[in-house]
Scaffold this motif. Structure first.
Motif, mmCIF file in Angstrom:
data_model
loop_
_atom_site.group_PDB
_atom_site.id
_atom_site.type_symbol
_atom_site.label_atom_id
_atom_site.label_comp_id
_atom_site.label_asym_id
_atom_site.label_seq_id
_atom_site.Cartn_x
_atom_site.Cartn_y
_atom_site.Cartn_z
ATOM 1 N N THR A 49 -2.797 14.090 -3.464
ATOM 2 C CA THR A 49 -3.630 13.293 -2.350
ATOM 3 C C THR A 49 -2.449 12.360 -1.731
ATOM 4 N N ALA A 50 -1.708 11.734 -2.690
ATOM 5 C CA ALA A 50 -0.561 10.825 -2.106
ATOM 6 C C ALA A 50 0.564 11.459 -1.587
ATOM 7 N N ARG A 51 0.893 12.408 -2.017
ATOM 8 C CA ARG A 51 1.953 13.266 -0.968
ATOM 9 C C ARG A 51 1.299 13.698 0.224
ATOM 10 N N HIS A 52 0.199 14.336 0.150
ATOM 11 C CA HIS A 52 -0.269 14.202 1.704
ATOM 12 C C HIS A 52 -0.538 13.189 2.674
ATOM 13 N N ALA A 53 -0.970 12.142 2.008
ATOM 14 C CA ALA A 53 -0.948 11.055 2.885
ATOM 15 C C ALA A 53 0.313 10.492 3.177
ATOM 16 N N LEU A 54 1.235 10.781 2.484
ATOM 17 C CA LEU A 54 2.793 10.170 2.767
ATOM 18 C C LEU A 54 3.463 11.144 3.821
ATOM 19 N N SER A 86 0.867 -1.239 -0.023
ATOM 20 C CA SER A 86 -0.078 -0.017 -0.071
ATOM 21 C C SER A 86 0.948 1.143 -0.128
ATOM 22 N N ARG A 87 1.841 1.162 0.703
ATOM 23 C CA ARG A 87 2.854 2.518 0.916
ATOM 24 C C ARG A 87 3.680 2.869 -0.373
ATOM 25 N N LEU A 88 4.126 1.540 -1.080
ATOM 26 C CA LEU A 88 4.655 1.645 -2.329
ATOM 27 C C LEU A 88 3.860 2.274 -3.053
ATOM 28 N N TRP A 89 2.611 1.930 -3.589
ATOM 29 C CA TRP A 89 1.772 2.347 -4.503
ATOM 30 C C TRP A 89 1.414 4.227 -4.241
ATOM 31 N N LEU A 90 1.335 4.398 -3.066
ATOM 32 C CA LEU A 90 1.316 5.757 -2.808
ATOM 33 C C LEU A 90 2.631 6.511 -2.960
ATOM 34 N N VAL A 91 3.658 5.870 -2.819
ATOM 35 C CA VAL A 91 4.874 6.560 -3.128
ATOM 36 C C VAL A 91 4.945 6.772 -4.667
ATOM 37 N N LEU A 92 4.493 5.591 -5.403
ATOM 38 C CA LEU A 92 4.601 5.823 -7.020
ATOM 39 C C LEU A 92 3.582 6.761 -7.603
ATOM 40 N N ARG A 93 2.752 6.856 -6.778
ATOM 41 C CA ARG A 93 1.741 7.930 -7.116
ATOM 42 C C ARG A 93 2.146 9.310 -6.837
ATOM 43 N N ALA A 94 2.663 9.398 -5.866
ATOM 44 C CA ALA A 94 3.263 10.711 -5.470
ATOM 45 C C ALA A 94 4.543 11.243 -6.165
#
Length: 371
Positions: free
Chosen positions: A344-349, A295-303
């Motif tokens: 959104t991904a950057r905010h979540a991370l 999950s965190r990796l997909w957020l990172v890639l979207r960020a």
């Protein structure tokens, strides 16, 4: 006659006392075994090490201690021989009680920072070896690292060569008589050196006062030599980060490099590129990549604004390397991943990008508040 009876009584009493002590120790061990078995039974499956990781971890930790021990014994023995202590030199050179077992018994190897580093290293190596790799579109084109090693930019070429050298050194063994190469961060390297030196000294405790002084001096000198020879900048992780920095990929280039790094089974480069792009240290980026949940990796890639094609290729490579990641689940969820905007991904991370010690302090305070 009375003395003989007294001796027999004392001998019998000594045997009884020894038996009672052994029984008490066995009782304590039985209690420990039960406590450990209970903890193991209720351990969540996701937190449990698989057999492959457990075996590799045991081998890595054992080899590390053995390498340090051999280097310290060899140099300390040479020093003692030069200081006219031939018998003591021979005793130091000879292997006796298991140093690894002594360190494990003392509990020092349970050091959280050491275990985090070694577990990350082992899991990274296992994942690297399991990556499927891909044939290049152009068979005449060199793979990533050899190509970068011959790049016209000298900073890039030197960084690529340094990374390949670090990889070779980590997978190899130090030459006899050379300082141990632990490839650990400096502080951890120092701890292991001193632990092993102390354990060697303890194993040779039956020495007179002068011999103990000579032994202590030789072991300290050998340990300081190994500490002085250690260069944290030569570590695989440090060289990978230098290469990522030298490449300095723009947003449009990052996806290409990430995909190619995995295709060439250079997971260290993949992790270093992510770490640099996010401003994380290598260990934190490695933890994200190794997390099988993904999950965190997909957020990172979207960020980082990777598109569908890049994310799909990265996800496919990781799922093929570790089937537990579940390729079907990834395929079913890729639309949800792409539905997350980069902002959104950057905010979540954002919390993840805070300094590790700061995050640990926030967690500690939160735990205290809820007690």
């Amino acid at each position: 006659m009375s003395n003989e009876c007294g001796d027999k009584d004392a001998e019998a009493n000594g045997a009884v006392t020894a038996l009672l002590n052994r029984a008490a120790a066995a009782d304590a061990r039985a209690d420990d075994r039960l406590r450990i078995a209970i903890a193991d039974f209720f351990l969540a499956e996701a937190a449990r090490l698989d057999d492959r990781t457990r075996i590799a971890m045991a081998a890595t930790l054992g080899d590390l201690v053995q390498s340090v021990e051999a280097a310290l014994r060899h140099h300390a023995a040479r020093l003692l021989l030069a200081r006219d202590a031939a018998l003591l030199s021979a005793a130091v050179e000879a292997e006796g009680t298991s140093i690894f077992d002594r360190l494990a018994q003392a509990g020092v190897l349970r050091d959280a920072e050491l275990m985090r580093e070694l577990l990350g290293r082992v899991q990274q190596d296992l994942l690297t070896d399991a990556l499927p790799g891909e044939s290049p579109d152009d068979p005449d084109r060199p793979s990533l690292l050899p190509r970068l090693a011959s790049a016209p930019d000298r900073v890039i070429s030197a960084s690529a060569v340094a990374l390949m050298t670090a990889e070779s050194r980590r997978r190899g063994s130090p030459a006899p008589g050379q300082p141990a190469v632990t490839d650990l961060p400096a502080e951890l390297h120092h701890r292991v050196i001193w632990w092993v030196a102390a354990a060697i000294r303890e194993s040779l405790e039956a020495q007179d006062g002068e011999s103990r002084m000579l032994l202590d001096r030789a072991l300290v000198d050998a340990a300081l030599r190994s500490i002085a020879a250690h260069d944290e900048g030569d570590r695989l992780e440090a060289t990978a980060l230098r290469l990522a920095s030298a490449l300095d990929p723009q947003a449009s280039e990052l996806a290409i490099l990430l995909v190619e790094a995995l295709a060439d089974r250079w997971l260290a480069v993949f992790i270093a590129l992510l770490a640099r792009a996010l401003g994380l240290d290598y260990a934190d980026a490695r933890e994200i990549v190794l997390d099988r949940d993904g999950s965190r990796l997909w957020l990172v890639l979207r960020a980082l604004e990777l598109d569908r094609a890049a994310i799909a290729r990265i996800g496919l490579a990781l799922c093929e390397a570790e089937p537990v990641r579940n390729l079907d689940r990834f395929a079913d969820g890729i639309n949800d991943i792409l539905a997350i905007s980069p902002s959104t991904a950057r905010h979540a991370l954002a919390p993840l990008l805070l300094h590790r010690d700061y995050r640990a302090a926030l967690v500690a305070l939160g735990r205290g508040t809820h007690q």
